[in-house]
Design a protein around this motif. Structure first.
Motif, PDB file in Angstrom:
ATOM      1  N   UNK A  89       0.819  -1.207   0.000  1.00 28.65           N
ATOM      2  CA  UNK A  89       0.000   0.000   0.000  1.00 28.65           C
ATOM      3  C   UNK A  89       0.856   1.263   0.000  1.00 28.65           C
ATOM      4  N   UNK A  90       1.932   1.278   0.768  1.00 31.80           N
ATOM      5  CA  UNK A  90       2.801   2.457   0.810  1.00 31.80           C
ATOM      6  C   UNK A  90       3.536   2.667  -0.510  1.00 31.80           C
ATOM      7  N   UNK A  91       3.791   1.588  -1.249  1.00 27.33           N
ATOM      8  CA  UNK A  91       4.464   1.710  -2.542  1.00 27.33           C
ATOM      9  C   UNK A  91       3.619   2.491  -3.545  1.00 27.33           C
ATOM     10  N   UNK A  92       2.343   2.594  -3.301  1.00 28.47           N
ATOM     11  CA  UNK A  92       1.428   3.327  -4.191  1.00 28.47           C
ATOM     12  C   UNK A  92       1.322   4.805  -3.835  1.00 28.47           C
ATOM     13  N   UNK A  93       1.924   5.199  -2.731  1.00 24.12           N
ATOM     14  CA  UNK A  93       1.819   6.566  -2.237  1.00 24.12           C
ATOM     15  C   UNK A  93       3.043   7.396  -2.627  1.00 24.12           C
ATOM     16  N   UNK A  94       2.881   8.721  -2.620  1.00 21.66           N
ATOM     17  CA  UNK A  94       3.999   9.637  -2.835  1.00 21.66           C
ATOM     18  C   UNK A  94       4.728   9.790  -1.500  1.00 21.66           C
ATOM     19  N   UNK A  95       5.901   9.218  -1.413  1.00 25.99           N
ATOM     20  CA  UNK A  95       6.675   9.237  -0.174  1.00 25.99           C
ATOM     21  C   UNK A  95       7.828  10.240  -0.224  1.00 25.99           C
ATOM     22  N   UNK A  96       7.883  11.018  -1.275  1.00 28.00           N
ATOM     23  CA  UNK A  96       9.028  11.904  -1.487  1.00 28.00           C
ATOM     24  C   UNK A  96       9.144  13.023  -0.446  1.00 28.00           C
ATOM     25  N   UNK A  97       8.070  13.358   0.219  1.00 30.91           N
ATOM     26  CA  UNK A  97       8.081  14.491   1.140  1.00 30.91           C
ATOM     27  C   UNK A  97       8.272  14.105   2.610  1.00 30.91           C
ATOM     28  N   UNK A  98       8.478  12.827   2.884  1.00 31.62           N
ATOM     29  CA  UNK A  98       8.670  12.416   4.279  1.00 31.62           C
ATOM     30  C   UNK A  98       9.950  11.595   4.418  1.00 31.62           C
ATOM     31  N   UNK A  99      10.548  11.698   5.618  1.00 26.80           N
ATOM     32  CA  UNK A  99      11.740  10.913   5.888  1.00 26.80           C
ATOM     33  C   UNK A  99      11.335   9.506   6.290  1.00 26.80           C
ATOM     34  N   UNK A 100      11.976   8.545   5.650  1.00 21.60           N
ATOM     35  CA  UNK A 100      11.797   7.125   5.978  1.00 21.60           C
ATOM     36  C   UNK A 100      13.195   6.533   6.047  1.00 21.60           C
ATOM     37  N   UNK A 101      13.454   5.744   7.068  1.00 25.08           N
ATOM     38  CA  UNK A 101      14.766   5.097   7.148  1.00 25.08           C
ATOM     39  C   UNK A 101      15.084   4.416   5.819  1.00 25.08           C
ATOM     40  N   UNK A 102      16.330   4.537   5.350  1.00 24.68           N
ATOM     41  CA  UNK A 102      16.682   3.970   4.046  1.00 24.68           C
ATOM     42  C   UNK A 102      16.331   2.483   3.897  1.00 24.68           C
ATOM     43  N   UNK A 103      16.531   1.682   4.917  1.00 27.98           N
ATOM     44  CA  UNK A 103      16.210   0.246   4.819  1.00 27.98           C
ATOM     45  C   UNK A 103      14.708   0.024   4.646  1.00 27.98           C
ATOM     46  N   UNK A 104      13.908   0.854   5.281  1.00 30.06           N
ATOM     47  CA  UNK A 104      12.450   0.740   5.164  1.00 30.06           C
ATOM     48  C   UNK A 104      12.000   1.235   3.790  1.00 30.06           C
ATOM     49  N   UNK A 105      12.556   2.349   3.338  1.00 35.07           N
ATOM     50  CA  UNK A 105      12.207   2.878   2.004  1.00 35.07           C
ATOM     51  C   UNK A 105      12.549   1.847   0.931  1.00 35.07           C
ATOM     52  N   UNK A 106      13.711   1.210   1.058  1.00 33.20           N
ATOM     53  CA  UNK A 106      14.123   0.197   0.088  1.00 33.20           C
ATOM     54  C   UNK A 106      13.132  -0.961   0.072  1.00 33.20           C
TER      55      UNK A 106
END
Length: 90
Positions: free
Chosen positions: A59-76
């Motif tokens: 579900x999060x992969x479908x969202x625009x995450x560019x404006x929030x900080x996410x730990x690199x391992x979680x973003x990956x």
């Protein structure tokens, strides 16, 4: 990072997107929907931690995450989701 920590990190990202997280019992797996005008990510509370992680990542992969900080391992992990399909905003 163990599954419990990954789940915790994903749960922290969801409200930053204006999405409410609800873990409830039922005959479903999970996903984002609209309830009374609010965006809600429903997750079946009886699922394993691994399955909850998979659903949240999908579900999060479908969202625009560019404006929030996410730990690199979680973003990956989110970006690696197989079912990546951006949501169309109307």
């Amino acid at each position: 990072m163990d599954d419990a920590k990954i789940l915790e990190q994903l749960q922290a990202v969801i409200p930053k997107l204006g999405i409410e997280l609800k873990e409830v019992d039922g005959d479903f797996t999970g996903g984002i929907c609209r309830l009374q005008g609010r965006r809600v990510l429903l997750i079946n509370a009886s699922l394993t931690t691994r399955k909850m992680i998979d659903i949240m990542c999908r579900e999060l992969a479908r969202e625009d995450l560019s404006h929030i900080f996410i730990l690199p391992a979680i973003r990956k992990k989110i970006e690696a989701c197989n079912s990546y399909r951006p949501r169309l905003r109307t």
